[in-house]
Scaffold this motif. Structure first.
Motif, PDB file in Angstrom:
ATOM      1  N   GLU A 238     -47.372 -18.834 -51.103  1.00 10.95           N
ATOM      2  CA  GLU A 238     -45.982 -18.382 -51.042  1.00 10.95           C
ATOM      3  C   GLU A 238     -45.054 -19.396 -50.401  1.00 10.95           C
ATOM      4  O   GLU A 238     -43.903 -19.551 -50.824  1.00 10.95           O
ATOM      5  CB  GLU A 238     -45.893 -17.063 -50.260  1.00 10.95           C
ATOM      6  N   ASP A 239     -45.513 -20.091 -49.376  1.00  4.19           N
ATOM      7  CA  ASP A 239     -44.652 -21.003 -48.626  1.00  4.19           C
ATOM      8  C   ASP A 239     -44.838 -22.468 -49.017  1.00  4.19           C
ATOM      9  O   ASP A 239     -44.269 -23.361 -48.377  1.00  4.19           O
ATOM     10  CB  ASP A 239     -44.912 -20.841 -47.117  1.00  4.19           C
ATOM     11  N   ALA A 240     -45.611 -22.712 -50.068  1.00  5.54           N
ATOM     12  CA  ALA A 240     -45.932 -24.089 -50.440  1.00  5.54           C
ATOM     13  C   ALA A 240     -44.808 -24.726 -51.252  1.00  5.54           C
ATOM     14  O   ALA A 240     -44.052 -24.047 -51.960  1.00  5.54           O
ATOM     15  CB  ALA A 240     -47.234 -24.141 -51.241  1.00  5.54           C
ATOM     16  N   ASP A 241     -44.710 -26.025 -51.145  1.00  7.14           N
ATOM     17  CA  ASP A 241     -43.790 -26.808 -51.958  1.00  7.14           C
ATOM     18  C   ASP A 241     -44.228 -26.744 -53.428  1.00  7.14           C
ATOM     19  O   ASP A 241     -45.430 -26.708 -53.721  1.00  7.14           O
ATOM     20  CB  ASP A 241     -43.812 -28.266 -51.468  1.00  7.14           C
ATOM     21  N   PRO A 242     -43.280 -26.729 -54.383  1.00  7.87           N
ATOM     22  CA  PRO A 242     -43.655 -26.678 -55.795  1.00  7.87           C
ATOM     23  C   PRO A 242     -44.611 -27.799 -56.221  1.00  7.87           C
ATOM     24  O   PRO A 242     -45.469 -27.577 -57.090  1.00  7.87           O
ATOM     25  CB  PRO A 242     -42.313 -26.783 -56.521  1.00  7.87           C
ATOM     26  N   VAL A 243     -44.480 -28.978 -55.635  1.00  4.05           N
ATOM     27  CA  VAL A 243     -45.395 -30.072 -55.995  1.00  4.05           C
ATOM     28  C   VAL A 243     -46.827 -29.711 -55.600  1.00  4.05           C
ATOM     29  O   VAL A 243     -47.779 -29.958 -56.345  1.00  4.05           O
ATOM     30  CB  VAL A 243     -44.977 -31.397 -55.324  1.00  4.05           C
ATOM     31  N   ALA A 244     -46.997 -29.094 -54.427  1.00  5.30           N
ATOM     32  CA  ALA A 244     -48.329 -28.676 -53.993  1.00  5.30           C
ATOM     33  C   ALA A 244     -48.874 -27.580 -54.906  1.00  5.30           C
ATOM     34  O   ALA A 244     -50.074 -27.567 -55.230  1.00  5.30           O
ATOM     35  CB  ALA A 244     -48.283 -28.197 -52.546  1.00  5.30           C
ATOM     36  N   VAL A 245     -48.003 -26.666 -55.326  1.00  6.72           N
ATOM     37  CA  VAL A 245     -48.413 -25.608 -56.244  1.00  6.72           C
ATOM     38  C   VAL A 245     -48.822 -26.218 -57.582  1.00  6.72           C
ATOM     39  O   VAL A 245     -49.870 -25.865 -58.156  1.00  6.72           O
ATOM     40  CB  VAL A 245     -47.286 -24.582 -56.436  1.00  6.72           C
ATOM     41  N   PHE A 246     -48.006 -27.138 -58.081  1.00 10.03           N
ATOM     42  CA  PHE A 246     -48.331 -27.794 -59.345  1.00 10.03           C
ATOM     43  C   PHE A 246     -49.678 -28.517 -59.240  1.00 10.03           C
ATOM     44  O   PHE A 246     -50.515 -28.421 -60.148  1.00 10.03           O
ATOM     45  CB  PHE A 246     -47.228 -28.785 -59.728  1.00 10.03           C
ATOM     46  N   ALA A 247     -49.883 -29.241 -58.142  1.00 10.63           N
ATOM     47  CA  ALA A 247     -51.143 -29.971 -57.948  1.00 10.63           C
ATOM     48  C   ALA A 247     -52.325 -29.012 -57.937  1.00 10.63           C
ATOM     49  O   ALA A 247     -53.381 -29.303 -58.534  1.00 10.63           O
ATOM     50  CB  ALA A 247     -51.088 -30.770 -56.653  1.00 10.63           C
ATOM     51  N   ALA A 248     -52.165 -27.864 -57.288  1.00 11.17           N
ATOM     52  CA  ALA A 248     -53.249 -26.879 -57.245  1.00 11.17           C
ATOM     53  C   ALA A 248     -53.530 -26.318 -58.632  1.00 11.17           C
ATOM     54  O   ALA A 248     -54.702 -26.154 -59.017  1.00 11.17           O
ATOM     55  CB  ALA A 248     -52.875 -25.753 -56.282  1.00 11.17           C
ATOM     56  N   LEU A 249     -52.487 -26.034 -59.386  1.00 16.94           N
ATOM     57  CA  LEU A 249     -52.662 -25.549 -60.753  1.00 16.94           C
ATOM     58  C   LEU A 249     -53.400 -26.570 -61.616  1.00 16.94           C
ATOM     59  O   LEU A 249     -54.332 -26.232 -62.348  1.00 16.94           O
ATOM     60  CB  LEU A 249     -51.293 -25.248 -61.376  1.00 16.94           C
ATOM     61  N   ARG A 250     -52.983 -27.835 -61.517  1.00 16.56           N
ATOM     62  CA  ARG A 250     -53.610 -28.865 -62.337  1.00 16.56           C
ATOM     63  C   ARG A 250     -55.078 -29.042 -61.962  1.00 16.56           C
ATOM     64  O   ARG A 250     -55.936 -29.217 -62.844  1.00 16.56           O
ATOM     65  CB  ARG A 250     -52.836 -30.166 -62.188  1.00 16.56           C
ATOM     66  N   GLU A 251     -55.381 -28.987 -60.689  1.00  8.88           N
ATOM     67  CA  GLU A 251     -56.768 -29.133 -60.233  1.00  8.88           C
ATOM     68  C   GLU A 251     -57.622 -27.972 -60.731  1.00  8.88           C
ATOM     69  O   GLU A 251     -58.753 -28.166 -61.203  1.00  8.88           O
ATOM     70  CB  GLU A 251     -56.815 -29.218 -58.715  1.00  8.88           C
ATOM     71  N   LYS A 252     -57.069 -26.773 -60.669  1.00  3.30           N
ATOM     72  CA  LYS A 252     -57.791 -25.595 -61.180  1.00  3.30           C
ATOM     73  C   LYS A 252     -58.039 -25.731 -62.676  1.00  3.30           C
ATOM     74  O   LYS A 252     -59.132 -25.424 -63.163  1.00  3.30           O
ATOM     75  CB  LYS A 252     -57.001 -24.328 -60.887  1.00  3.30           C
TER      76      LYS A 252
END
Length: 256
Positions: A238-252
């Motif tokens: 919820e509190d993460a930067d969009p770049v961190a969210v994007f990176a997590a999505l790509r890794e998944k």
């Protein structure tokens, strides 16, 4: 008023070939050149003569037929300035923000690095067409072979800024797997679930899942929604930067 005639067809194992015809001048564009035989068959079926190849990036499955088609038709090859040395037969290098015309068709170049360092996408604003190759897929995006998450997220934002009624064409038929992943990470998205059902119907019928309206992708593609509160919550970020969210999505997605 839109005037282009677009023909999409399968190439190789899961690539798409696309031809764009301008009836007013007879000019014919191939978006990338993944396979000579398939492209020539599509041209023959329409009675068209190839005049241009718009290359998006240097990967072999997008440039394989460049030189053969140039030799056969005298086609002009336009491609990314950042990858000029890697594009076979290139005649003209272009960068994001540039505009040019092919016959009566206006083309805008958009920088979309991330999958490769210099990938570009082609937007035909009057025709409401976007050719995003391996930067943006339906319900997915390209692997980060030569760029990082921040670079690719910036590319996604550039494409997301285009009008909703733009029709998105991509380089591969990856939508079924992308759809399963998207539902896993965004389970509360009703619009996404409807899109997944549509994808399943299309594939069962042996039809392509593309093109698709960009507006629908904005509502369903997790890689265009890394700043969306509901998606972030579903990931526990919820509190993460969009770049961190994007990176997590790509890794998944890499391990999916």
């Amino acid at each position: 008023m839109p005037q282009a005639i677009v023909r999409q067809f399968p190439c190789r194992s899961d690539n798409f070939g696309v031809l764009v015809h301008d009836p007013s001048t007879g000019k014919v564009i191939s978006i990338d050149a993944p396979e000579e035989a398939a492209i020539r068959a599509a041209l023959d079926a329409e009675g068209w003569q190839l005049s241009h190849i718009l290359t998006t990036h240097h990967h072999q499955d997008h440039v394989e037929a460049n030189e053969a088609l140039k030799a056969a038709f005298g086609a002009e090859i336009i491609g990314p300035a950042g990858e000029k040395a890697k594009i076979p037969g290139i005649d003209r290098a272009v960068s994001g923000g540039e505009r040019f015309s092919v016959g009566g068709l206006d083309v805008e170049v958009i920088d979309t690095p991330g999958h490769t360092a210099g990938e570009i996408s082609y937007h035909f604003p009057e025709e409401k067409l976007l050719f995003a190759a391996d930067a943006l897929f339906s319900l997915g995006c390209g692997r980060l072979f030569e760029g990082d998450a921040a670079t690719m997220w910036a590319s996604m934002q550039r494409l997301r800024a285009l009008p909703d009624d733009t029709m998105l064409y991509c380089g591969h038929e990856y939508t079924t797997t992308n759809a399963r992943f998207a539902v896993d990470v965004d389970p509360g998205n009703t619009t996404l679930r409807n899109r997944v059902e549509e994808v399943e119907r299309l594939r069962i019928a042996g039809k392509a899942t593309l093109p698709v309206e960009l507006g629908l992708e904005k509502l369903t593609n997790p890689f265009l929604r890394a700043d969306n509160p509901e998606l972030k919550a579903s990931l526990g970020m919820e509190d993460a930067d969009p770049v961190a969210v994007f990176a997590a999505l790509r890794e998944k997605r890499n391990g999916y």
